[in-house]
Every structure is written in C-alpha cells, then in structure tokens.
Design a protein around this motif. Structure first.
Motif, PDB file in Angstrom:
ATOM      1  N   LEU A 105      30.940 103.530 123.361  1.00 53.77           N
ATOM      2  CA  LEU A 105      30.130 103.723 124.565  1.00 53.77           C
ATOM      3  C   LEU A 105      28.786 103.007 124.460  1.00 53.77           C
ATOM      4  CD1 LEU A 105      30.929 107.471 125.297  1.00 53.77           C
ATOM      5  CD2 LEU A 105      31.759 105.461 126.540  1.00 53.77           C
ATOM      6  N   THR A 106      28.191 103.018 123.285  1.00 55.74           N
ATOM      7  CA  THR A 106      26.935 102.292 123.091  1.00 55.74           C
ATOM      8  C   THR A 106      27.170 100.790 123.268  1.00 55.74           C
ATOM      9  OG1 THR A 106      26.194 103.986 121.538  1.00 55.74           O
ATOM     10  CG2 THR A 106      25.011 101.898 121.505  1.00 55.74           C
ATOM     11  N   GLY A 107      28.284 100.298 122.763  1.00 51.97           N
ATOM     12  CA  GLY A 107      28.629  98.891 122.948  1.00 51.97           C
ATOM     13  C   GLY A 107      28.823  98.541 124.409  1.00 51.97           C
ATOM     14  N   SER A 113      26.403  93.445 131.005  1.00 50.69           N
ATOM     15  CA  SER A 113      25.297  92.870 131.773  1.00 50.69           C
ATOM     16  C   SER A 113      25.618  92.802 133.264  1.00 50.69           C
ATOM     17  CB  SER A 113      24.961  91.478 131.241  1.00 50.69           C
ATOM     18  OG  SER A 113      26.090  90.647 131.353  1.00 50.69           O
ATOM     19  N   ASP A 114      26.901  92.789 133.601  1.00 53.82           N
ATOM     20  CA  ASP A 114      27.271  92.704 135.011  1.00 53.82           C
ATOM     21  C   ASP A 114      27.350  94.078 135.677  1.00 53.82           C
ATOM     22  OD1 ASP A 114      29.443  93.276 133.383  1.00 53.82           O
ATOM     23  OD2 ASP A 114      30.889  92.480 134.828  1.00 53.82           O
ATOM     24  N   TRP A 115      27.087  95.131 134.913  1.00 54.93           N
ATOM     25  CA  TRP A 115      27.124  96.469 135.491  1.00 54.93           C
ATOM     26  C   TRP A 115      25.859  96.723 136.300  1.00 54.93           C
ATOM     27  CZ3 TRP A 115      29.272 101.013 132.224  1.00 54.93           C
ATOM     28  CH2 TRP A 115      30.579 100.731 131.842  1.00 54.93           C
ATOM     29  N   SER A 116      26.004  97.514 137.325  1.00 55.74           N
ATOM     30  CA  SER A 116      24.842  97.879 138.127  1.00 55.74           C
ATOM     31  C   SER A 116      24.010  98.913 137.379  1.00 55.74           C
ATOM     32  CB  SER A 116      25.296  98.457 139.471  1.00 55.74           C
ATOM     33  OG  SER A 116      25.904  99.724 139.266  1.00 55.74           O
ATOM     34  N   LEU A 117      22.799  99.066 137.799  1.00 55.41           N
ATOM     35  CA  LEU A 117      21.899 100.038 137.183  1.00 55.41           C
ATOM     36  C   LEU A 117      22.475 101.446 137.299  1.00 55.41           C
ATOM     37  CD1 LEU A 117      19.220 100.618 135.805  1.00 55.41           C
ATOM     38  CD2 LEU A 117      18.160 100.768 138.056  1.00 55.41           C
ATOM     39  N   LEU A 118      23.121 101.741 138.419  1.00 54.27           N
ATOM     40  CA  LEU A 118      23.707 103.070 138.614  1.00 54.27           C
ATOM     41  C   LEU A 118      24.809 103.351 137.588  1.00 54.27           C
ATOM     42  CD1 LEU A 118      23.919 105.669 140.242  1.00 54.27           C
ATOM     43  CD2 LEU A 118      25.521 104.496 141.761  1.00 54.27           C
ATOM     44  N   LYS A 119      25.647 102.351 137.337  1.00 55.64           N
ATOM     45  CA  LYS A 119      26.711 102.532 136.343  1.00 55.64           C
ATOM     46  C   LYS A 119      26.129 102.763 134.957  1.00 55.64           C
ATOM     47  CE  LYS A 119      30.390  99.926 138.605  1.00 55.64           C
ATOM     48  NZ  LYS A 119      31.251  98.734 138.517  1.00 55.64           N
ATOM     49  N   LYS A 120      25.086 102.042 134.615  1.00 56.73           N
ATOM     50  CA  LYS A 120      24.452 102.221 133.313  1.00 56.73           C
ATOM     51  C   LYS A 120      23.809 103.604 133.200  1.00 56.73           C
ATOM     52  CE  LYS A 120      23.683  97.475 131.965  1.00 56.73           C
ATOM     53  NZ  LYS A 120      22.771  96.514 131.371  1.00 56.73           N
ATOM     54  N   ILE A 121      23.192 104.059 134.254  1.00 60.39           N
ATOM     55  CA  ILE A 121      22.587 105.401 134.251  1.00 60.39           C
ATOM     56  C   ILE A 121      23.668 106.462 134.087  1.00 60.39           C
ATOM     57  CG2 ILE A 121      21.387 107.101 135.697  1.00 60.39           C
ATOM     58  CD1 ILE A 121      19.711 104.734 136.775  1.00 60.39           C
ATOM     59  N   LEU A 122      24.804 106.286 134.775  1.00 60.05           N
ATOM     60  CA  LEU A 122      25.917 107.229 134.624  1.00 60.05           C
ATOM     61  C   LEU A 122      26.466 107.226 133.199  1.00 60.05           C
ATOM     62  CD1 LEU A 122      27.834 106.705 137.984  1.00 60.05           C
ATOM     63  CD2 LEU A 122      26.531 108.716 137.272  1.00 60.05           C
ATOM     64  N   LEU A 123      26.561 106.051 132.595  1.00 63.13           N
ATOM     65  CA  LEU A 123      27.040 105.946 131.219  1.00 63.13           C
ATOM     66  C   LEU A 123      26.072 106.636 130.252  1.00 63.13           C
ATOM     67  CD1 LEU A 123      29.135 104.885 129.220  1.00 63.13           C
ATOM     68  CD2 LEU A 123      27.884 102.732 129.171  1.00 63.13           C
ATOM     69  N   VAL A 124      24.785 106.432 130.441  1.00 58.52           N
ATOM     70  CA  VAL A 124      23.783 107.098 129.595  1.00 58.52           C
ATOM     71  C   VAL A 124      23.859 108.609 129.795  1.00 58.52           C
ATOM     72  CG1 VAL A 124      21.302 107.421 129.238  1.00 58.52           C
ATOM     73  CG2 VAL A 124      22.234 105.123 129.436  1.00 58.52           C
ATOM     74  N   GLY A 125      24.035 109.045 131.024  1.00 57.30           N
ATOM     75  CA  GLY A 125      24.174 110.482 131.299  1.00 57.30           C
ATOM     76  C   GLY A 125      25.410 111.063 130.629  1.00 57.30           C
ATOM     77  N   MET A 126      26.523 110.338 130.690  1.00 53.96           N
ATOM     78  CA  MET A 126      27.746 110.801 130.048  1.00 53.96           C
ATOM     79  C   MET A 126      27.553 110.895 128.534  1.00 53.96           C
ATOM     80  SD  MET A 126      31.596 109.258 130.373  1.00 53.96           S
ATOM     81  CE  MET A 126      31.320 107.800 129.399  1.00 53.96           C
ATOM     82  N   MET A 127      26.880 109.915 127.966  1.00 59.11           N
ATOM     83  CA  MET A 127      26.627 109.949 126.526  1.00 59.11           C
ATOM     84  C   MET A 127      25.711 111.111 126.156  1.00 59.11           C
ATOM     85  SD  MET A 127      26.305 105.890 125.660  1.00 59.11           S
ATOM     86  CE  MET A 127      25.816 106.172 123.976  1.00 59.11           C
ATOM     87  N   ALA A 128      24.738 111.416 127.005  1.00 62.92           N
ATOM     88  CA  ALA A 128      23.834 112.537 126.733  1.00 62.92           C
ATOM     89  C   ALA A 128      24.587 113.868 126.751  1.00 62.92           C
ATOM     90  CB  ALA A 128      22.694 112.557 127.755  1.00 62.92           C
ATOM     91  N   VAL A 129      25.589 113.969 127.621  1.00 58.84           N
ATOM     92  CA  VAL A 129      26.384 115.201 127.680  1.00 58.84           C
ATOM     93  C   VAL A 129      27.313 115.309 126.474  1.00 58.84           C
ATOM     94  CG1 VAL A 129      28.223 116.356 128.983  1.00 58.84           C
ATOM     95  CG2 VAL A 129      26.268 115.386 130.197  1.00 58.84           C
TER      96      VAL A 129
END
Length: 145
Positions: A105-107, A113-129
């Motif tokens: 997930l960190t990778g 780089s082609d992901w939107s900011l929203l997708k990255k925020i969702l990924l960070v949120g999922m990792m935090a959970v």
C-alpha cells in the motif's frame, strides 16, 4: 549490450511486489527445503523492513529447528526437519502478510502519480484504519534463540 538494450524497459521507479495474498496463500516449504528473506517476502524500500524481516526469519527458523531437536532428544531426522519448517512458516506467515500489505500500500501511494488527490487521501485513510500505529511494524519481537 548497453547500446542494444531496449531503453523503454529501464526504470528507476518501476517496482514489483509480492502482494500480501501471495504470502497468505503461498507454499513456502517442500520437503526439507524452505524459503526465507526476499525469496519469501519481497518488500519495497519504503519501510526499511526487508533486511529486518530476513533477520527475523533466521532467528525463528533456528529456534524452530532447535525446538524439534530438543523436544525429541535425538538427531534431526527428515520428519523433524519438515515439522520444524512447518512451524517456521506458520509462525512467520501472518507477520509477513501484514508487512507485505503495508509495503504494498505504501508503494501504491508513492508510485501512483496518475492518481487523483482524492484517491491518495482515501488510500492514506485506509492505511490509517488498517495500521493504527504506523510504527508498529518496528515493535515485533521474534523471540530469542
């Protein structure tokens, strides 16, 4: 060779992972042969856990082999070695699934780089959970020999 190589195949950022489900479902022993280190769990360089996990593997494998030898009070036979390898794989599997998932997930976060900011925020949120404490992977105690 360098002049004739396909330059499109070269990349400093192209990373390959072994997804966590490969570690969860994989077979890591055949007879008295097992895998350890990067052969068992390839990790990205993001968490600094590849070498540490390989050292953990060595300690756990040595302890499992020693335990089989001590418990049976005889020299290690094929059956004992296979049982020790099974214990080793069983003990390491869930630890490695967690590390592999975190590395994967960190990778994704770093390489997308082609992901939107929203997708990255969702990924960070999922990792935090999933990984409440981002440094919990450093607190593992693989035991002593």
């Amino acid at each position: 060779m360098i002049r004739e190589c396909d330059m499109t195949s070269l990349s400093l950022t192209h990373l390959r992972y072994r997804p966590a489900w490969d570690v969860l479902l994989g077979t890591f022993r055949k007879g008295t042969i097992t895998v350890a280190g990067d052969a068992m769990h390839v990790m990205g360089p993001f968490l600094g856990q590849g070498g540490s996990a390989a050292l953990e593997d060595a300690v756990v494998l040595a302890r499992c082999l020693a335990r089989q030898n001590i418990n049976d009070h005889k020299r290690l036979e094929l059956k004992n070695i296979e049982e020790a390898m099974d214990l080793y794989v069983k003990e390491r599997r869930m630890r490695l699934v967690r590390l592999s998932a975190q590395s994967y997930l960190t990778g994704l976060l770093f390489s997308s780089s082609d992901w939107s900011l929203l997708k990255k925020i969702l990924l960070v949120g999922m990792m935090a959970v999933i990984f409440h404490d981002p440094l919990s992977h450093t607190l593992y105690d693989c035991g002593s020999l």
